[in-house]
Write a protein that holds these residues in place. Structure first.
Motif, PDB file in Angstrom:
ATOM      1  N   PHE A  49       0.844  -1.182   0.000  1.00 25.50           N
ATOM      2  CA  PHE A  49       0.000   0.000   0.000  1.00 25.50           C
ATOM      3  C   PHE A  49       0.881   1.234   0.000  1.00 25.50           C
ATOM      4  N   GLY A  50       0.257   2.376  -0.161  1.00 26.42           N
ATOM      5  CA  GLY A  50       0.976   3.645  -0.100  1.00 26.42           C
ATOM      6  C   GLY A  50       1.413   4.102  -1.478  1.00 26.42           C
ATOM      7  N   ASP A  51       1.892   5.324  -1.497  1.00 27.68           N
ATOM      8  CA  ASP A  51       2.400   5.890  -2.735  1.00 27.68           C
ATOM      9  C   ASP A  51       3.797   6.435  -2.471  1.00 27.68           C
ATOM     10  N   LYS A  56       4.964   0.262   1.047  1.00 26.72           N
ATOM     11  CA  LYS A  56       4.774  -0.314   2.367  1.00 26.72           C
ATOM     12  C   LYS A  56       3.997  -1.613   2.204  1.00 26.72           C
ATOM     13  N   SER A  91      -4.919  -1.959  -0.128  1.00 23.75           N
ATOM     14  CA  SER A  91      -3.924  -1.407  -1.058  1.00 23.75           C
ATOM     15  C   SER A  91      -4.183   0.058  -1.381  1.00 23.75           C
ATOM     16  N   GLN A  92      -5.381   0.558  -1.151  1.00 24.04           N
ATOM     17  CA  GLN A  92      -5.706   1.965  -1.412  1.00 24.04           C
ATOM     18  C   GLN A  92      -5.320   2.881  -0.256  1.00 24.04           C
ATOM     19  N   GLN A  93      -4.908   2.324   0.867  1.00 27.84           N
ATOM     20  CA  GLN A  93      -4.564   3.133   2.031  1.00 27.84           C
ATOM     21  C   GLN A  93      -3.252   3.871   1.802  1.00 27.84           C
ATOM     22  N   THR A  94      -3.096   5.011   2.478  1.00 35.82           N
ATOM     23  CA  THR A  94      -1.855   5.774   2.405  1.00 35.82           C
ATOM     24  C   THR A  94      -1.075   5.580   3.703  1.00 35.82           C
ATOM     25  N   GLU A  95       0.203   5.874   3.636  1.00 35.26           N
ATOM     26  CA  GLU A  95       1.043   5.727   4.829  1.00 35.26           C
ATOM     27  C   GLU A  95       0.588   6.689   5.923  1.00 35.26           C
ATOM     28  N   GLY A  97      -2.425   7.894   6.355  1.00 36.97           N
ATOM     29  CA  GLY A  97      -3.710   7.425   6.862  1.00 36.97           C
ATOM     30  C   GLY A  97      -3.566   6.253   7.808  1.00 36.97           C
TER      31      GLY A  97
END
Length: 139
Positions: A49-51, A56, A91-95, A97
Motif C-alpha cells: 500500500f501507499g504511494d 509499504k 492497497s488503497q490506504q496511504t502511509e 492514513g
C-alpha cells in the motif's frame, strides 16, 4: 421386602421426572439459540500500500463473525470475492492514513462495511455481523 421396593420406587419417580424436564429445557434452548461462529480468512491477506518511491507492506489476519451454519457456508462460498474486496481496500490506504490515531479502528469499520456491501449484492443480506483483526502488521 415389597415395602422397600415400593419406597425406593416412590423416591426415584420425582428424580426421573426432574431429569426428563431438564432434557426438554436443554433441547428447547439449543434449538432457539443460533450458533455464533467465526470464519477466519486463511491464508492471511498480504499486499502493498501507499504511494511514493518506497512501498509499504501489510499482512492482515481476519475473522468474520456470523450466526448460523448456513450463513457460515454462504460466507465461505463468497470468500474469494470478500478477499478481493479487502485486498483492494488495504492497497488503497496511504502511509499517513495508516499512521493516524485510530486508523486501525477506522480501517476495521470500513472493511466490515465493504464485506457487508459485497454480501448484500450477492445474497441480499449483509450476513457478517463483525470483522475482527486477529493480527495486523504494517511495515
Amino acid at each position: 421386602m415389597k415395602v422397600w421396593i415400593a419406597l425406593l420406587l416412590a423416591l426415584s419417580l420425582p428424580l426421573m421426572a426432574h431429569a426428563s424436564e431438564s432434557e426438554e429445557v436443554t433441547e428447547g434452548e439449543g434449538a432457539a439459540a443460533p450458533v455464533v461462529s467465526y470464519v477466519t480468512l486463511v491464508p492471511a491477506l498480504v499486499g502493498n500500500f501507499g504511494d511514493g518511491p518506497k512501498l509499504k507492506f501489510f499482512k492482515a489476519d481476519l475473522s468474520l463473525r456470523v450466526t448460523g451454519a448456513d450463513v457460515e457456508a454462504m460466507v465461505k462460498h463468497h470468500e474469494p470475492l470478500i478477499r478481493n474486496q479487502l485486498v483492494m481496500l488495504f492497497s488503497q490506504q496511504t502511509e499517513a492514513g495508516m499512521a493516524a490515531a485510530g486508523a486501525r479502528e477506522t480501517l476495521r469499520a470500513e472493511a466490515l462495511k465493504q464485506v457487508q456491501d459485497v454480501l448484500t449484492q450477492e445474497e441480499g443480506k449483509p450476513l457478517v455481523e463483525d470483522l475482527l483483526f486477529n493480527n495486523l502488521i504494517i511495515q
